[in-house]
Motif scaffolding. Structure first.
Motif, short mmCIF file in Angstrom:
data_model
loop_
_atom_site.label_atom_id
_atom_site.label_comp_id
_atom_site.label_asym_id
_atom_site.label_seq_id
_atom_site.Cartn_x
_atom_site.Cartn_y
_atom_site.Cartn_z
N ASN A 77 0.72 -0.96 0.22
CA ASN A 77 0.29 -0.93 -0.41
C ASN A 77 1.60 1.22 -0.41
O ASN A 77 2.22 1.55 0.44
N GLN A 78 0.41 1.83 -0.80
CA GLN A 78 1.13 3.20 -0.55
C GLN A 78 0.26 4.81 0.01
O GLN A 78 -0.97 4.43 -0.71
N TYR A 79 0.80 5.56 0.58
CA TYR A 79 0.01 6.19 1.18
C TYR A 79 0.90 8.07 0.43
O TYR A 79 2.19 7.84 0.87
N GLU A 80 -0.18 8.96 0.13
CA GLU A 80 0.30 10.28 -0.19
C GLU A 80 0.27 11.84 0.89
O GLU A 80 -1.24 11.39 0.20
N ARG A 81 0.45 12.40 1.04
CA ARG A 81 -0.24 13.65 1.92
C ARG A 81 0.48 15.27 0.64
O ARG A 81 1.63 14.54 0.65
N ILE A 82 0.51 15.91 0.49
CA ILE A 82 0.69 17.06 -0.66
C ILE A 82 -0.47 17.90 -0.50
O ILE A 82 -1.71 18.02 -0.44
#
Length: 338
Positions: A77-82
């Motif tokens: 799983n990949q998670y990203e916050r921008i």
């Protein structure tokens, strides 16, 4: 330029002799396809597999934008916050291929699947199969970026249909720390770089999943993207620009997510994405509207070129990080088949 740093940020192992070659002079012989594949793949994989957070800045054509980014990986799983730090407040959250873009001021949430295009600090946009045929990659020594030691790679096109790149890859992790887009006069058109970055941070999954679940009070926009083919829509390319191949074709809404729903066009726009593995070109086709489409337009912001013009009863927009002549080849190659 805003598309890459804010919306389209979707974040390959050994160097195959890279460390020993990194200190070689710039005039060293071109590397073979296996080394090209290994170097560029390591950079790309680091963007997906490393846990990192920091601030990156994109500058070009007199415009500058910055954002705070965090990327976490747990298992598959990949998670990203921008978070955008300039202009209108905008937050992007990604869990694998599910992307949410939030505009707090207008209380609008755009929910969609991740698209084909990738961007800094990811690298490859259409695989590495033929990159050595299209680009020549040479080591340029090492430099420091954001306080970290980085290998420097020069990626030069073998023809005039695309721009070149200078890449700074973190020695320890492979993460892309900086990328310059360079024209045929060796001028830097655009720079994407971390001003600060921490690699190997502890995953904070809740900081991504939490906001994705709290959309009370937001107007939810779910654009309907319908996979299709240009031929099925009555279009074709007489001849593709050498090195490029079609990687995606969809019918999608043409209105802005923050626009008034009452003003949305009922007819979707056809978007086809082409890539050579590093660069991309998007071709948009919509019905001609004399009120909105008054004249042909050519613009450039940093490395991003845009060409808009009429094609019979249709309006065509071609956008990409390629030379203006390449955009024109795409526009001239487009033909209506029915």
């Amino acid at each position: 330029m805003l598309l890459r740093p804010i919306i389209a940020l979707t974040l390959l192992g050994a160097f195959c002799g890279f460390v020993s070659a990194a200190g070689a002079p710039a005039a060293s012989a071109a590397t073979d396809s296996r080394e090209v594949r290994a170097w560029l793949s390591r950079i790309h994989e680091a963007a997906a597999r490393q846990n990192f957070q920091g601030i990156f800045v994109v500058s070009g054509g007199g415009a500058v934008s910055s954002a705070r980014i965090a990327h976490y990986c747990e298992g598959s799983n990949q998670y990203e916050r921008i978070e955008s730090l300039d202009g209108q407040a905008r937050h992007v959250f990604r869990h694998n291929d599910v992307v949410q873009t939030l505009w707090p001021a207008s209380r609008v949430a755009l929910l969609e699947q991740a698209q084909t295009m990738t961007s800094f600090p990811a690298l490859l946009q259409g695989g590495v199969d033929r990159l050595a045929e299209i680009y020549e990659v040479n080591p340029q020594g090492s430099e420091r970026v954001a306080g970290r030691e980085a290998h420097v790679l020069m990626v030069q096109p073998r023809d005039a249909h695309r721009f070149g790149y200078r890449l700074w890859s973190d020695k320890a992790s492979g993460l892309l720390l900086r990328s310059d887009v360079i024209n045929d006069r060796n001028e830097v058109l655009e720079t994407s770089a971390f001003s600060e970055v921490t690699i190997g941070v502890k995953p904070q999954v809740d900081s991504v999943i939490g906001p994705m679940r709290k959309l009370d009070g937001y107007r939810i926009v779910r654009p309907s993207l319908t996979p299709t083919r240009m031929e099925s829509e009555g279009w074709g390319m007489r001849q593709l620009v050498p090195g490029f191949r079609e990687v995606s074709c969809v019918r999608r809404p043409m209105e802005s997510p923050t626009s008034n729903p009452q003003e949305a066009s009922a007819e979707p726009v056809l978007q086809t994405i082409y890539s050579d593995g590093l660069a991309y070109v998007s071709v948009f086709i919509e019905r001609f509207d004399a009120q909105r489409h008054q004249r042909s337009i050519r613009t450039a912001v940093g490395a991003t070129q845009t060409l808009m013009r009429r094609h019979g009863d249709w309006w065509v927009t071609v956008v990409g990080d390629v030379p203006p002549a390449t955009l024109l080849m795409f526009a001239n190659g487009l033909e209506r088949k029915k």
